[in-house]
Structures are given as C-alpha cells and as structure tokens.
Scaffold this motif. Structure first.
Motif, PDB file in Angstrom:
ATOM      1  N   THR A   1      46.553  36.059  24.372  1.00  0.00           N
ATOM      2  CA  THR A   1      45.871  37.263  24.109  1.00  0.00           C
ATOM      3  C   THR A   1      44.659  37.218  24.695  1.00  0.00           C
ATOM      4  N   THR A   2      44.252  38.317  25.540  1.00  0.00           N
ATOM      5  CA  THR A   2      43.117  38.407  26.188  1.00  0.00           C
ATOM      6  C   THR A   2      42.242  40.036  26.205  1.00  0.00           C
ATOM      7  N   ASN A   3      41.223  39.859  26.658  1.00  0.00           N
ATOM      8  CA  ASN A   3      40.544  41.252  26.951  1.00  0.00           C
ATOM      9  C   ASN A   3      40.793  41.705  28.525  1.00  0.00           C
ATOM     10  N   ALA A   4      41.406  40.981  29.227  1.00  0.00           N
ATOM     11  CA  ALA A   4      41.991  41.266  30.460  1.00  0.00           C
ATOM     12  C   ALA A   4      40.660  41.387  31.547  1.00  0.00           C
ATOM     13  N   ILE A   5      39.673  41.066  31.107  1.00  0.00           N
ATOM     14  CA  ILE A   5      38.621  40.950  32.433  1.00  0.00           C
ATOM     15  C   ILE A   5      38.725  39.559  33.168  1.00  0.00           C
ATOM     16  N   GLY A   6      39.147  39.888  34.528  1.00  0.00           N
ATOM     17  CA  GLY A   6      39.442  38.433  35.147  1.00  0.00           C
ATOM     18  C   GLY A   6      40.888  38.570  35.263  1.00  0.00           C
ATOM     19  N   LEU A   7      41.724  39.192  34.631  1.00  0.00           N
ATOM     20  CA  LEU A   7      43.397  38.934  34.653  1.00  0.00           C
ATOM     21  C   LEU A   7      43.877  39.461  35.942  1.00  0.00           C
ATOM     22  N   SER A   8      43.331  40.536  36.415  1.00  0.00           N
ATOM     23  CA  SER A   8      43.676  41.014  37.807  1.00  0.00           C
ATOM     24  C   SER A   8      43.887  39.931  39.068  1.00  0.00           C
ATOM     25  N   ARG A   9      42.716  38.988  38.914  1.00  0.00           N
ATOM     26  CA  ARG A   9      42.741  37.776  39.600  1.00  0.00           C
ATOM     27  C   ARG A   9      43.847  36.406  39.197  1.00  0.00           C
ATOM     28  N   MET A  10      43.850  36.400  37.901  1.00  0.00           N
ATOM     29  CA  MET A  10      44.543  35.178  37.380  1.00  0.00           C
ATOM     30  C   MET A  10      45.949  35.462  36.996  1.00  0.00           C
ATOM     31  N   ALA A  11      46.382  36.741  36.920  1.00  0.00           N
ATOM     32  CA  ALA A  11      47.653  37.069  36.524  1.00  0.00           C
ATOM     33  C   ALA A  11      48.797  36.181  37.288  1.00  0.00           C
ATOM     34  N   PRO A  12      48.794  36.156  38.703  1.00  0.00           N
ATOM     35  CA  PRO A  12      49.745  35.459  39.279  1.00  0.00           C
ATOM     36  C   PRO A  12      49.735  34.056  39.135  1.00  0.00           C
ATOM     37  N   ALA A  13      48.679  33.495  38.849  1.00  0.00           N
ATOM     38  CA  ALA A  13      48.580  31.855  38.672  1.00  0.00           C
ATOM     39  C   ALA A  13      49.207  31.497  37.444  1.00  0.00           C
ATOM     40  N   LEU A  14      48.854  32.531  36.248  1.00  0.00           N
ATOM     41  CA  LEU A  14      49.306  32.285  35.129  1.00  0.00           C
ATOM     42  C   LEU A  14      50.918  32.625  34.942  1.00  0.00           C
ATOM     43  N   ALA A  15      51.589  33.412  35.687  1.00  0.00           N
ATOM     44  CA  ALA A  15      52.902  33.624  35.823  1.00  0.00           C
ATOM     45  C   ALA A  15      53.359  32.376  36.526  1.00  0.00           C
ATOM     46  N   ALA A  16      52.963  31.825  37.596  1.00  0.00           N
ATOM     47  CA  ALA A  16      53.452  30.521  38.321  1.00  0.00           C
ATOM     48  C   ALA A  16      53.564  29.230  37.103  1.00  0.00           C
ATOM     49  N   ALA A  17      52.474  29.449  36.297  1.00  0.00           N
ATOM     50  CA  ALA A  17      52.447  28.340  35.141  1.00  0.00           C
ATOM     51  C   ALA A  17      53.421  28.696  34.126  1.00  0.00           C
ATOM     52  N   GLY A  18      54.190  29.627  34.257  1.00  0.00           N
ATOM     53  CA  GLY A  18      55.340  29.766  33.197  1.00  0.00           C
ATOM     54  C   GLY A  18      54.940  30.760  31.853  1.00  0.00           C
ATOM     55  N   LEU A  19      53.721  31.100  31.890  1.00  0.00           N
ATOM     56  CA  LEU A  19      53.292  32.142  30.827  1.00  0.00           C
ATOM     57  C   LEU A  19      54.450  33.175  30.749  1.00  0.00           C
ATOM     58  N   ASP A  20      54.852  33.667  29.570  1.00  0.00           N
ATOM     59  CA  ASP A  20      55.721  34.499  29.369  1.00  0.00           C
ATOM     60  C   ASP A  20      55.481  35.927  29.238  1.00  0.00           C
ATOM     61  N   ARG A  21      54.332  36.144  28.623  1.00  0.00           N
ATOM     62  CA  ARG A  21      53.997  37.444  28.336  1.00  0.00           C
ATOM     63  C   ARG A  21      52.226  37.508  27.916  1.00  0.00           C
ATOM     64  N   ILE A  22      51.805  38.674  28.073  1.00  0.00           N
ATOM     65  CA  ILE A  22      50.504  38.858  27.568  1.00  0.00           C
ATOM     66  C   ILE A  22      50.063  39.961  26.577  1.00  0.00           C
ATOM     67  N   ASN A  23      48.904  39.754  25.656  1.00  0.00           N
ATOM     68  CA  ASN A  23      48.703  40.889  24.821  1.00  0.00           C
ATOM     69  C   ASN A  23      47.172  41.094  25.184  1.00  0.00           C
ATOM     70  N   VAL A  24      46.842  42.399  25.424  1.00  0.00           N
ATOM     71  CA  VAL A  24      45.617  42.935  25.961  1.00  0.00           C
ATOM     72  C   VAL A  24      44.822  43.671  24.902  1.00  0.00           C
ATOM     73  N   SER A  25      43.762  43.239  24.586  1.00  0.00           N
ATOM     74  CA  SER A  25      42.985  44.105  23.720  1.00  0.00           C
ATOM     75  C   SER A  25      42.344  45.339  24.314  1.00  0.00           C
ATOM     76  N   LEU A  26      42.614  46.375  23.726  1.00  0.00           N
ATOM     77  CA  LEU A  26      41.857  47.541  24.346  1.00  0.00           C
ATOM     78  C   LEU A  26      41.940  48.811  23.385  1.00  0.00           C
ATOM     79  N   ASP A  27      40.659  49.124  22.877  1.00  0.00           N
ATOM     80  CA  ASP A  27      40.362  50.196  21.846  1.00  0.00           C
ATOM     81  C   ASP A  27      40.014  51.609  22.245  1.00  0.00           C
ATOM     82  N   THR A  28      39.991  51.751  23.540  1.00  0.00           N
ATOM     83  CA  THR A  28      39.895  53.404  24.007  1.00  0.00           C
ATOM     84  C   THR A  28      39.768  53.264  25.523  1.00  0.00           C
ATOM     85  N   LEU A  29      40.188  54.462  25.819  1.00  0.00           N
ATOM     86  CA  LEU A  29      40.286  54.530  27.377  1.00  0.00           C
ATOM     87  C   LEU A  29      39.077  55.687  27.973  1.00  0.00           C
ATOM     88  N   ASP A  30      38.222  55.960  27.019  1.00  0.00           N
ATOM     89  CA  ASP A  30      36.875  56.642  27.306  1.00  0.00           C
ATOM     90  C   ASP A  30      35.762  55.737  27.766  1.00  0.00           C
TER      91      ASP A  30
END
Length: 349
Positions: A117-146
């Motif tokens: 579970t993450t706020n996804a800041i920095g996830l654009s950089r870290m997602a490939p490494a987390l996938a390579a480590a075997g992470l199954d899925r992600i929950n992202v906190s996002l409360d507005t698009l404005d």
C-alpha cells in the motif's frame, strides 16, 4: 453465533506448546493476513492523517532492521499460518531496503501473497524493481483527481507523480492495481464519481474507505464523516450499482457491480458497517510491536525479545499469546471508545 459461555476464561492463558498452532484469538478468529509497517515517515501530509508540519518520527534505532522484518515475516509464514503479507507505512517506498524485504517474503515456503500500500510517489521509478522482487500487486491511495484539491488535502503538489506511479504499476504487471480513496465533507466528497470514472477508464479497482478515527490531532467526529451510504448515493446518481454476488469472505470491502459489470467498486465501511467478526488480520509496526486491530490501545513487543536473543519458537509463542487478547470489535460506537495513541501513519494501513 459465538457466545460468552463458549469462550475460554479470559483470566486463564492456555498452556502453549512451542511451534504449535496459528494465530487464534479467544473468539475463534484466525489471523492469516499480516500487515507490516516499514516506516512511520511519509512524504505527504494528508489532512485526515497528520498535521502539515509532520510528526515526531521514530528514531532509527527503534525501527526494525531489514533482516528483523524479514525474520518476523518468515516466522509468521512458516510457523503461524500467515498467507498474505501487505507492506505499508507511513510510506513504504521511503524504505531503502524495500525490494530486498519483498524478495525475502516472496521466497518463503509456502509462498504468501505479497502486496504493497503506497501513495505512489516514486513508484514510477521503483515499480520494475518491485515486480522483479516478486511483488504481486499494489494498492495506491488517491483521494482526488483535482490538482488544487490534491494540494489542499496533502499539502504537496504531487498529483502527477501519483498518476505516473499508477501507470507504472500497471505496466509492470502489479495487478490488479487498486485505488483507495477517503472522502471528506466539504473537501473532496464531490470527487466520488470522477474517481470511479477514472478507474473504470484505466482498469483500476476503486475502493472507498470511510474516514476512521486515526488522525494525529484526534479531530475525527462521526458526524463529519462521509458514510458508505453517502458514497453509494453519490455513485448511484451516475451509475447503476448492483451487489456483487461473489462471496466476500474476510475481505473488508462490500463490492458492487458497476453498470452490470464486470467492473466493480468497493466500499469499506469500517465505522458504520464493521466487519470485525470476520477479521483475519494481525499487524506489525515499524518498531516491532504486534497490534491486533487498527484501533487497539495495547501492543505486544517482539523487538525487545528478538534483540535479547529469543529464538524463533519463543517469538512465535509471544505472537500467539498476543493474539489471544484481540477484542471482539473495534468499539467505535461504544461511549467509552478512545482513539489509539498512535496515528495511522505510525500503525500501518
């Protein structure tokens, strides 16, 4: 239905045999889902979590090391029947050793499902490494698009980073990507439908969570909370919602088919429709304390025993004993309810 007559005497602790049994409480619930907080620090300042100036963070010496986290997760999986591990924070992407911690968890036998579970800041950089480590899925906190409301809610102008992180998680195969949203009256309650439309468009799974009394400044009141009924009423004004027939089990979200499906939206009514009777969670804080509930006011210390030389069997037994004290419910409706001293950022979601 469980009755008080069928429960053990709470003053008598059953004799435990090292290495025997999982995490069973006095009400017959079995904990198989472990939530591990990796840090109390965060790079956002969400108004329902912490003040703009932040909090007093845990000293590094009090936090579990990467090896200590990996050891306790291993004990949970190998000896205590843990089948799901969710890494949380604070913001877990701030933990330098995160990919290694994930890799240690996914290498266990039996292999648990491992998520983040993450706020996804920095996830654009870290997602490939987390996938390579075997992470199954992600929950992202996002409360507005404005953008302006995002800045008002979080005291940071980082919406683009969050959206980029969502895309990166999906591209890396960390799916289903789930989006968690908390609505606040007068702030972002108008964002319910835009958030759902956004998630439908991009293939994310949206879940709304009722605001819980876990803010650092203890300003939460039930009267100001956007309830599950409020959320569903807003969504139903724009979409047709029908209950999902799939068995819910211990999942916290009530799911609804959107416009006939297959897309769904979930509502986690932690306050108004509590699901404590089916709870299968145990929690480990960043400083090595076992918590049986988000709202628990008591914790059980594993870190001190571990650093004093306790072996795996002793730590497992301590965890079992800690689980026995789990209360039947969070008690928010009880007049005597008191918020836990730790805020959400220091407990882990």
């Amino acid at each position: 239905m469980t009755t008080s007559q069928s429960l053990p005497d709470p003053r008598v602790r059953p004799r435990l045999v090292a290495g025997a049994g999982g995490l069973v409480d006095r009400h017959g619930r079995v904990a198989t889902d472990l939530r591990v907080s990796l840090t109390d620090r965060c790079n956002l300042r969400c108004t329902y979590c912490m003040p703009p100036e932040g909090l007093q963070w845990l000293p590094k010496v009090e936090q579990l090391t990467d090896d200590e986290v990996a050891r306790l997760v291993r004990i949970g999986v190998e000896q205590l029947g843990i089948r799901e591990v969710r890494f949380t924070g604070g913001e877990p992407l701030l933990r330098p050793g995160l990919p290694g911690i994930v890799a240690a968890a996914t290498a266990l036998t039996p292999r648990p499902e491992v998520s983040l579970t993450t706020n996804a800041i920095g996830l654009s950089r870290m997602a490939p490494a987390l996938a390579a480590a075997g992470l199954d899925r992600i929950n992202v906190s996002l409360d507005t698009l404005d953008r302006e409301r995002f800045k008002q809610l979080t005291h940071r102008d980082r919406l683009d980073d969050v959206l980029a992180g969502l895309r990166a998680a999906q591209d890396a195969g960390l799916t289903p990507v789930k989006v968690n949203a908390v609505l606040l009256h007068g702030l972002n309650d108008v964002d319910a439908v835009p958030l759902l439309d956004f998630c439908l468009e991009h293939g994310y799974e949206l879940r709304f969570i009722e605001q819980m009394p876990l803010d650092a400044h203890h300003a939460w009141t039930r009267g100001r909370m956007v309830t599950a009924e409020d959320i569903l009423a807003r969504l139903a004004a724009a979409h047709t919602l029908t209950p999902d027939a799939e068995e819910r089990g211990s999942a916290p979200a009530e799911r609804w088919l959107v416009d006939g499906g297959p897309a769904t939206v979930g509502v986690i009514a932690s306050v108004t429709r509590s699901f404590c009777g089916a709870c299968d969670r145990t929690r480990l804080t960043a400083d090595g304390q076992v918590r049986n509930c988000l709202f628990a006011r008591e914790e059980s210390d594993l870190r001190t025993a571990m650093r004093a030389g306790a072996d795996d069997a002793e730590l497992a037994d301590r965890w079992r004993v800690a689980t026995l004290s789990k209360l039947p419910g969070h008690g928010i409706d009880d007049p005597s309810f008191l918020q836990p001293s730790r805020p959400m950022s220091a407990i882990g979601g």
